[in-house]
Structures are given as C-alpha cells and as structure tokens.
Design a protein around this motif. Structure first.
Motif, mmCIF file in Angstrom:
data_model
loop_
_atom_site.group_PDB
_atom_site.id
_atom_site.type_symbol
_atom_site.label_atom_id
_atom_site.label_comp_id
_atom_site.label_asym_id
_atom_site.label_seq_id
_atom_site.Cartn_x
_atom_site.Cartn_y
_atom_site.Cartn_z
ATOM 1 N N ALA A 66 98.223 69.872 65.863
ATOM 2 C CA ALA A 66 97.297 68.762 65.598
ATOM 3 C C ALA A 66 96.673 68.226 66.886
ATOM 4 O O ALA A 66 95.550 67.736 66.883
ATOM 5 C CB ALA A 66 98.020 67.639 64.858
ATOM 6 N N LEU A 67 97.419 68.315 67.993
ATOM 7 C CA LEU A 67 96.935 67.792 69.272
ATOM 8 C C LEU A 67 96.370 68.892 70.166
ATOM 9 O O LEU A 67 96.073 68.653 71.332
ATOM 10 C CB LEU A 67 98.063 67.047 69.996
ATOM 11 N N ASP A 68 96.229 70.096 69.622
ATOM 12 C CA ASP A 68 95.654 71.226 70.337
ATOM 13 C C ASP A 68 96.348 71.450 71.685
ATOM 14 O O ASP A 68 95.711 71.526 72.731
ATOM 15 C CB ASP A 68 94.145 71.039 70.524
ATOM 16 N N THR A 69 97.670 71.506 71.631
ATOM 17 C CA THR A 69 98.476 71.771 72.815
ATOM 18 C C THR A 69 99.627 72.670 72.404
ATOM 19 O O THR A 69 99.632 73.195 71.291
ATOM 20 C CB THR A 69 98.961 70.460 73.473
ATOM 21 N N THR A 70 100.591 72.849 73.280
ATOM 22 C CA THR A 70 101.724 73.706 72.970
ATOM 23 C C THR A 70 103.001 72.881 72.857
ATOM 24 O O THR A 70 103.101 71.788 73.424
ATOM 25 C CB THR A 70 101.938 74.760 74.072
ATOM 26 N N VAL A 71 103.960 73.439 72.156
ATOM 27 C CA VAL A 71 105.270 72.801 72.067
ATOM 28 C C VAL A 71 105.868 72.712 73.470
ATOM 29 O O VAL A 71 106.466 71.702 73.839
ATOM 30 C CB VAL A 71 106.201 73.578 71.108
ATOM 31 N N GLY A 72 105.666 73.741 74.270
ATOM 32 C CA GLY A 72 106.178 73.743 75.643
ATOM 33 C C GLY A 72 105.671 72.567 76.444
ATOM 34 O O GLY A 72 106.421 71.941 77.199
ATOM 35 N N TRP A 73 104.393 72.237 76.294
ATOM 36 C CA TRP A 73 103.851 71.091 77.030
ATOM 37 C C TRP A 73 104.475 69.795 76.509
ATOM 38 O O TRP A 73 104.837 68.915 77.303
ATOM 39 C CB TRP A 73 102.327 71.029 76.928
ATOM 40 N N LEU A 74 104.616 69.684 75.200
ATOM 41 C CA LEU A 74 105.177 68.452 74.626
ATOM 42 C C LEU A 74 106.611 68.211 75.055
ATOM 43 O O LEU A 74 107.035 67.065 75.184
ATOM 44 C CB LEU A 74 105.084 68.474 73.092
ATOM 45 N N VAL A 75 107.359 69.285 75.289
ATOM 46 C CA VAL A 75 108.757 69.107 75.699
ATOM 47 C C VAL A 75 108.928 69.186 77.210
ATOM 48 O O VAL A 75 110.038 69.127 77.718
ATOM 49 C CB VAL A 75 109.709 70.105 74.993
ATOM 50 N N GLY A 76 107.826 69.315 77.948
ATOM 51 C CA GLY A 76 107.888 69.254 79.402
ATOM 52 C C GLY A 76 108.194 70.560 80.101
ATOM 53 O O GLY A 76 108.549 70.556 81.272
ATOM 54 N N GLU A 77 108.025 71.676 79.418
ATOM 55 C CA GLU A 77 108.306 72.968 80.041
ATOM 56 C C GLU A 77 107.125 73.554 80.794
ATOM 57 O O GLU A 77 107.299 74.470 81.568
ATOM 58 C CB GLU A 77 108.756 73.977 78.979
ATOM 59 N N GLU A 78 105.942 73.046 80.571
ATOM 60 C CA GLU A 78 104.742 73.653 81.134
ATOM 61 C C GLU A 78 104.035 72.769 82.145
ATOM 62 O O GLU A 78 102.829 72.778 82.250
ATOM 63 C CB GLU A 78 103.760 74.020 80.012
ATOM 64 N N SER A 79 104.776 71.997 82.911
ATOM 65 C CA SER A 79 104.096 71.127 83.877
ATOM 66 C C SER A 79 103.870 71.837 85.196
ATOM 67 O O SER A 79 102.826 71.702 85.805
ATOM 68 C CB SER A 79 104.877 69.831 84.085
ATOM 69 N N GLY A 80 104.868 72.596 85.690
ATOM 70 C CA GLY A 80 104.710 73.361 86.928
ATOM 71 C C GLY A 80 104.427 72.521 88.155
ATOM 72 O O GLY A 80 103.853 72.997 89.116
ATOM 73 N N ASP A 81 104.841 71.260 88.164
ATOM 74 C CA ASP A 81 104.506 70.368 89.273
ATOM 75 C C ASP A 81 105.742 69.825 89.980
ATOM 76 O O ASP A 81 105.660 68.868 90.729
ATOM 77 C CB ASP A 81 103.651 69.207 88.776
ATOM 78 N N GLY A 82 106.896 70.395 89.698
ATOM 79 C CA GLY A 82 108.111 69.940 90.356
ATOM 80 C C GLY A 82 108.620 68.592 89.880
ATOM 81 O O GLY A 82 109.346 67.927 90.590
ATOM 82 N N GLY A 83 108.245 68.154 88.699
ATOM 83 C CA GLY A 83 108.775 66.909 88.162
ATOM 84 C C GLY A 83 107.880 65.695 88.352
ATOM 85 O O GLY A 83 108.171 64.640 87.824
ATOM 86 N N ASP A 84 106.789 65.822 89.109
ATOM 87 C CA ASP A 84 105.900 64.681 89.315
ATOM 88 C C ASP A 84 105.301 64.200 87.996
ATOM 89 O O ASP A 84 105.227 63.001 87.748
ATOM 90 C CB ASP A 84 104.781 65.031 90.294
ATOM 91 N N ALA A 85 104.870 65.127 87.154
ATOM 92 C CA ALA A 85 104.278 64.742 85.875
ATOM 93 C C ALA A 85 105.311 64.071 84.983
ATOM 94 O O ALA A 85 104.992 63.128 84.255
ATOM 95 C CB ALA A 85 103.675 65.945 85.166
#
Length: 128
Positions: A66-85
């Motif tokens: 519904a939000l045109d994103t991935t489950v990985g992004w919603l659960v924080g697996e796809e940030s790739g920023d070392g925890g800053d996000a």
C-alpha cells in the motif's frame, strides 16, 4: 518479565510504526486511506504507528504494498547507513515530532528557524 515492560510498546514495534508513519506521510496519505488499502480501521493504523499493536506478517506485506515500499525497509533492513536512519526514525517516533518538523519547514526566515532550534535545545537541556 516485569509488568512495566509488558505495558510499554516494544522498541522494534515502535520503529516499524515510525517507518510506516513516515512513509505514509511522505506519500500524503491519511491514516484512513492507508486503513482502507490494508483492510483495517484507521484506529488500528494509529495503534500500528505508535507501536501499541504489533503488525502481523501478512499485514506488514499489505502495508508495504500500500505504501509502495518493501517489507525490508519497513523493518529497517534496507537502510545501509550504519544506523543513522534508525536513530532518526526513533526521534521521529516521538509524539509531535513530525508535526514540529512540518511546522519548522514552513518557517520562512533562517533567523526564526535558528531561534526555534535554540529554544528547543534550551528546553531539552532543562528536562532532567
């Protein structure tokens, strides 16, 4: 498990809820619209966003779609920023944080924005 822990939302649920809210707001969707897309009430979306209720796996997939994103992004697996996000999302999960940020973005003068930052820093340093 102490009773106090059972009554407070799990930090993981709060982080997922913050990501749902952030994505929903970035798409300019209301809680009611999201609720309609995933087949729940808007009150249930509020509970998900606060972390008060856990999002089941099937609902998480529906929310991501519904939000045109991935489950990985919603659960924080796809940030790739070392925890800053993740730290930013935790801050945005604070009640009123997104509204304050939206109001801040609407302030035209840089002097007024700096004054608001100084005020917020002063107020937060007194909170002990």
């Amino acid at each position: 498990m102490p009773l106090d822990d059972a009554l407070s939302p799990d930090p993981v649920d709060m982080a997922i809820g913050a990501r749902i809210r952030l994505r929903r707001k970035s798409l300019s969707l209301t809680q009611g619209v999201l609720a309609g897309r995933i087949g729940v009430t808007f009150q249930q979306v509020q509970k998900y966003e606060r972390g008060a209720n856990r999002v089941s796996g099937s609902t998480l997939v529906a929310v991501a779609k519904a939000l045109d994103t991935t489950v990985g992004w919603l659960v924080g697996e796809e940030s790739g920023d070392g925890g800053d996000a993740e730290a930013l999302l935790q801050s945005l999960a604070t009640p009123g944080a997104l509204e304050l940020l939206e109001a801040y973005a609407g302030i035209g003068g840089s002097g007024a924005r700096q004054a608001l930052i100084a005020l917020a820093r002063e107020m937060s340093s007194r909170e002990v």
